[in-house]
Design a protein around this motif. Sequence first.
Motif, PDB file in Angstrom:
ATOM      1  N   UNK A  36       0.951  -1.202   0.105  1.00  0.00           N
ATOM      2  CA  UNK A  36      -0.049   0.060  -0.083  1.00  0.00           C
ATOM      3  C   UNK A  36       0.833   1.284  -0.042  1.00  0.00           C
ATOM      4  N   UNK A  37       0.743   2.155  -0.996  1.00  0.00           N
ATOM      5  CA  UNK A  37       1.266   3.514  -1.175  1.00  0.00           C
ATOM      6  C   UNK A  37       0.499   4.687  -1.423  1.00  0.00           C
ATOM      7  N   UNK A  38       0.941   5.809  -1.146  1.00  0.00           N
ATOM      8  CA  UNK A  38       0.177   6.994  -1.403  1.00  0.00           C
ATOM      9  C   UNK A  38       0.152   7.269  -3.005  1.00  0.00           C
ATOM     10  N   UNK A  39       0.913   7.158  -3.642  1.00  0.00           N
ATOM     11  CA  UNK A  39       0.785   7.628  -5.023  1.00  0.00           C
ATOM     12  C   UNK A  39       1.881   7.046  -5.651  1.00  0.00           C
ATOM     13  N   UNK A  40       1.579   6.385  -7.127  1.00  0.00           N
ATOM     14  CA  UNK A  40       2.452   5.779  -7.946  1.00  0.00           C
ATOM     15  C   UNK A  40       2.452   6.466  -9.167  1.00  0.00           C
ATOM     16  N   UNK A  41       3.886   6.725  -9.638  1.00  0.00           N
ATOM     17  CA  UNK A  41       4.008   7.364 -10.751  1.00  0.00           C
ATOM     18  C   UNK A  41       4.479   6.392 -11.755  1.00  0.00           C
ATOM     19  N   UNK A  42       3.681   6.234 -12.957  1.00  0.00           N
ATOM     20  CA  UNK A  42       4.285   5.138 -14.119  1.00  0.00           C
ATOM     21  C   UNK A  42       5.086   5.790 -14.972  1.00  0.00           C
ATOM     22  N   UNK A  43       6.385   5.637 -14.963  1.00  0.00           N
ATOM     23  CA  UNK A  43       7.357   6.233 -16.032  1.00  0.00           C
ATOM     24  C   UNK A  43       8.533   6.881 -15.455  1.00  0.00           C
TER      25      UNK A  43
ATOM     26  N   UNK B 244      11.037   8.582 -16.742  1.00  0.00           N
ATOM     27  CA  UNK B 244      11.470   9.677 -17.602  1.00  0.00           C
ATOM     28  C   UNK B 244      11.414  11.074 -16.960  1.00  0.00           C
ATOM     29  N   UNK B 245      11.670  11.777 -18.311  1.00  0.00           N
ATOM     30  CA  UNK B 245      11.643  13.394 -17.638  1.00  0.00           C
ATOM     31  C   UNK B 245      10.142  13.792 -17.121  1.00  0.00           C
ATOM     32  N   UNK B 246       9.209  13.588 -17.666  1.00  0.00           N
ATOM     33  CA  UNK B 246       7.936  13.464 -17.026  1.00  0.00           C
ATOM     34  C   UNK B 246       7.681  12.716 -15.634  1.00  0.00           C
ATOM     35  N   UNK B 247       8.091  11.561 -15.498  1.00  0.00           N
ATOM     36  CA  UNK B 247       7.823  10.893 -14.194  1.00  0.00           C
ATOM     37  C   UNK B 247       8.719  11.498 -13.130  1.00  0.00           C
ATOM     38  N   UNK B 248       9.754  11.899 -13.465  1.00  0.00           N
ATOM     39  CA  UNK B 248      10.800  12.536 -12.368  1.00  0.00           C
ATOM     40  C   UNK B 248      10.176  13.760 -12.076  1.00  0.00           C
ATOM     41  N   UNK B 249       9.756  14.673 -13.104  1.00  0.00           N
ATOM     42  CA  UNK B 249       9.228  15.942 -12.731  1.00  0.00           C
ATOM     43  C   UNK B 249       8.086  15.554 -11.904  1.00  0.00           C
ATOM     44  N   UNK B 250       7.205  14.737 -12.270  1.00  0.00           N
ATOM     45  CA  UNK B 250       6.001  14.352 -11.246  1.00  0.00           C
ATOM     46  C   UNK B 250       6.435  13.965  -9.847  1.00  0.00           C
ATOM     47  N   UNK B 251       7.542  13.106  -9.813  1.00  0.00           N
ATOM     48  CA  UNK B 251       7.883  12.658  -8.390  1.00  0.00           C
ATOM     49  C   UNK B 251       8.444  13.866  -7.559  1.00  0.00           C
ATOM     50  N   UNK B 252       9.181  14.849  -8.308  1.00  0.00           N
ATOM     51  CA  UNK B 252       9.637  15.964  -7.644  1.00  0.00           C
ATOM     52  C   UNK B 252       8.514  16.802  -6.903  1.00  0.00           C
ATOM     53  N   UNK B 253       7.477  16.819  -7.899  1.00  0.00           N
ATOM     54  CA  UNK B 253       5.973  17.556  -7.463  1.00  0.00           C
ATOM     55  C   UNK B 253       5.604  16.923  -6.192  1.00  0.00           C
ATOM     56  N   UNK B 254       5.293  15.646  -6.317  1.00  0.00           N
ATOM     57  CA  UNK B 254       4.557  15.300  -5.265  1.00  0.00           C
ATOM     58  C   UNK B 254       5.429  15.218  -3.999  1.00  0.00           C
ATOM     59  N   UNK B 255       6.845  15.049  -3.992  1.00  0.00           N
ATOM     60  CA  UNK B 255       7.559  15.254  -2.857  1.00  0.00           C
ATOM     61  C   UNK B 255       7.117  16.488  -2.284  1.00  0.00           C
ATOM     62  N   UNK B 256       7.350  17.728  -3.181  1.00  0.00           N
ATOM     63  CA  UNK B 256       7.181  19.056  -2.670  1.00  0.00           C
ATOM     64  C   UNK B 256       5.640  19.347  -2.276  1.00  0.00           C
ATOM     65  N   UNK B 257       4.845  18.230  -2.558  1.00  0.00           N
ATOM     66  CA  UNK B 257       3.428  18.496  -1.976  1.00  0.00           C
ATOM     67  C   UNK B 257       3.309  17.747  -0.701  1.00  0.00           C
ATOM     68  N   UNK B 258       4.310  17.239  -0.226  1.00  0.00           N
ATOM     69  CA  UNK B 258       4.162  16.565   1.119  1.00  0.00           C
ATOM     70  C   UNK B 258       3.720  15.111   0.784  1.00  0.00           C
TER      71      UNK B 258
ATOM     72  N   UNK C 131      -0.337   8.752 -11.351  1.00  0.00           N
ATOM     73  CA  UNK C 131       0.051   9.928 -12.535  1.00  0.00           C
ATOM     74  C   UNK C 131       0.924   8.850 -13.558  1.00  0.00           C
ATOM     75  N   UNK C 132       0.207   8.993 -14.572  1.00  0.00           N
ATOM     76  CA  UNK C 132       0.534   8.374 -15.839  1.00  0.00           C
ATOM     77  C   UNK C 132       1.549   9.138 -16.547  1.00  0.00           C
TER      78      UNK C 132
END
Length: 352
Positions: free
Chosen positions: A3-10, A12-26, A125-126
């Motif tokens: 069980x996890x809070x959020x999954x980012x699929x991918x 690459x540049x989009x997935x890494x940017x999404x992960x950075x933003x999710x971490x920033x959102x707590x 996040x896809x």
Amino acid sequence: MEHVEAVVIGGGQSGLAAAHALVGAGLKPVVLETSDRPAGSWPRYYDSLTLFSPARFSALPGMPFGGDPDRYPHRDEVVAYLTAYASRLQADIRTGRRVIAVRADGAGFTVELEDGGRLSARAVIAASGSFGRPHRPGLPGLEAFAGQVLHAADYRGPAPFAGQRVVVVGAGNSAVQIAAELARDSRASLATRAPVKFARQHLLGRDLHFWLTSTGLDSAPLGRLLKTPPAPPVLDDGRYRAALTTGTPDRRPMFTRLDDDRVTWADGTTERLDALILATGYRPHLPYLAGLEGALDPAGHPRHRAGSSPAHPGLEFVGLEWQRSLSSNTLRGVGRDAARAARRLAAHLARS
């Protein structure tokens, strides 16, 4: 099941940017990347690929692109940048993890992996991009053509085609760049349905991306206003226009037919052809959402409003072409859409 809070699929540049933003959102994201490293499709692009945006306009949020900010980075520099970016993220990045299905599960989702693993996530996040789904147009005679046919996704360099008769199909940046490269040692032509449109790389001593950024056009929310997004012009410092003018490669109207190992041109002439390279773009690669009712349209394209799934709260897309703006699927622009997706997901999780 994990069980996890959020999954980012991918990853690459989009997935890494999404992960950075999710971490920033707590939030605490898990990034699932199919390949063996967090660089997405970049390691698989052709060897000579060079960005058309300077390094200063080619960075993800939180980490500038090192070195001369006015240079145009090569493919391997981008791979190294993304790898370094991933190493700094406070996110759980898992490589060699192919997602095969996302299913609705109560207030969240079940993410199924090819290796049999499953994760329960409250948000997804896809961000898997489009490289895995190269577009092959229905050209007359293509399926029966006896010569070599490959998409730009499978092209690496000109050496295997030296001395051959090669046609590149397409009118975008990659098509022109590949055709010009092939023309040095091959008899290469560029086949297009309309004349190639060029945009000047520099205006008044500044790179075009300076003007796009300073005027706000690069980030303007035009995506929802465009039913059919325009094809981007070829960014050129003069060399590609000169190459086509001198016939290296020559540009020809689209051929009318392929037959055995021959091509028939619009003027009725025919000639033998060794290889055909399709630089005809890509489509969003989201097969894992096929069983999630309402997530995709019949053609496999995501249904979304500026990146949010109307059918499934908690499902966001990042990195789609014209998702929101001109730069939505680029290194320089994907971070803006990722930040919006993260804010929406944080608010969604707070409510649920």
